[in-house]
Design an enzyme around this catalytic site. Structure first.
Site, PDB file in Angstrom:
ATOM      1  N   HIS A   1      -7.664   1.972   1.425  1.00 36.66           N
ATOM      2  CA  HIS A   1      -7.694   1.442   2.697  1.00 36.66           C
ATOM      3  C   HIS A   1      -8.958   2.735   3.552  1.00 36.66           C
ATOM      4  CE1 HIS A   1      -5.215  -0.798   5.538  1.00 36.66           C
ATOM      5  NE2 HIS A   1      -6.108  -0.019   6.676  1.00 36.66           N
TER       6      HIS A   1
ATOM      7  N   GLU B   1       0.775  -1.749  -0.219  1.00 35.44           N
ATOM      8  CA  GLU B   1       0.082  -0.133   0.562  1.00 35.44           C
ATOM      9  C   GLU B   1       0.253   1.134   0.086  1.00 35.44           C
ATOM     10  OE1 GLU B   1      -2.913  -0.564   3.434  1.00 35.44           O
ATOM     11  OE2 GLU B   1      -3.810  -2.012   2.294  1.00 35.44           O
TER      12      GLU B   1
END
Length: 322
Positions: free
Chosen positions: A282, A263
């Protein structure tokens, strides 16, 4: 004499003011690694999120007594090492439960009804006439939802599923969740049975050595070809390469993902181009209200830990005796 606290994430002004009332605050950019490590060396506590703090970063930080993460997850820390050093780690498990469960259910609905894909299709000007089967999705109501990990967030998802959408809820957990069984009709089963029977498989487990790669090629093959995988827990709980292959070859119908192995998600990830994938950045607990509450909770956790008055939200209670 006031304690010294390192703040390595931007906080709402009133929450930073609360910290400054109780301690001397040092703001540090965690991307400046040397400055961050230097600040930790002389700190009594630190508060932030989304940054890995390794044992070597706190070597020689003899004053450090508490770390407070603005999150429910704590895989950015070596908990055993912190415990050995007598450093208390705190987190924010309760205040984000409902907003994260909302995100999970948004992924279920968006994946089932192809919301993101079809919204883009309309914006691209392809809606020229009444839609046909090419735009159909699948029902959510009345289907079977399998939840892997029925803790706080999993329980909140089960409540939405059973009471709001009349879904049949299966779950796997280390121990029975009697409340969910009584209130939502949830049934505890083994992982293989959950995978085989569920129309939606939802992961709600922390990232540990036991859960890393929990869902791989073998597990995906056990799912229904019509099933959808939902992951808003931690990216590495799923073998991403195996998931990509399963989505390509039709082993499963689709996936709704809020977390990934890396990420931010790399721009060349095959997941980005897949129409049967809903990919979010997220955002699990990312609402104004919840993130503010998390920051407040984390700040209070830190001050309580430094003052020796904190009784909840402690990850490693064994550190208290050291």
């Amino acid at each position: 004499m006031k304690k010294t606290i390192v703040v390595y994430k931007a906080l709402p002004s009133e929450i930073e003011a609360y910290l400054r009332k109780n301690a001397d605050v040092v703001n540090v950019d965690p991307n400046d690694h040397a400055a961050f490590v230097a600040a930790l060396k002389t700190a009594d506590g630190a508060i932030g999120a989304s940054v890995k703090i390794t044992p070597d970063m706190i070597e020689g930080a003899t004053k450090l007594k508490a770390l407070s993460t603005i999150s429910v997850g704590y895989d950015q820390f070596d908990v055993d090492d912190l415990t050995r050093r007598g450093i208390v780690l705190t987190h924010t498990p309760d205040v984000l439960t409902e907003s994260t469960a909302d995100t999970v259910f948004a992924l279920i609905l968006a994946s089932a009804r192809r919301v993101v894909e079809l919204a883009e299709w309309v914006k691209e000007g392809h809606w020229k006439s009444s839609i046909g089967e090419a735009c159909f999705g699948v029902d959510v109501q009345g289907k079977t939802l399998g939840i892997v990990g029925l803790g706080r967030i999993g329980g909140a998802v089960a409540r939405r599923a059973a009471l709001g959408f009349r879904m049949n809820v299966l779950y796997t957990n280390r121990s029975a969740n009697e409340q969910a069984e009584k209130e939502f009709g949830a049934k505890r089963v083994g992982l293989d049975e959950l995978l085989a029977q569920s129309d939606f498989v939802c992961l709600q487990v922390p990232l540990t050595q036991q859960t890393r790669g929990l869902i791989g090629a073998n597990e995906l093959k056990k799912m229904k070809p019509s099933a959808i995988l939902i992951n808003a827990s931690r990216g590495p709980t799923v073998d991403e390469s195996a998931l990509i292959e399963a989505l390509k070859n039709g082993t499963i119908r689709g996936a709704g993902l809020d977390v990934f192995e890396q990420e931010p998600l790399p721009a060349d990830s095959p997941l980005i181009a897949m129409k049967n994938v809903v990919a979010l950045p997220h955002i699990g607990s990312a609402t104004h209200e919840t993130r503010h509450a998390m920051a407040r909770n984390a700040a209070e956790n830190l001050i309580g830990a430094l003052e020796g008055t904190l009784t909840q939200n402690i990850v490693n209670r064994d550190a208290l005796g050291r």
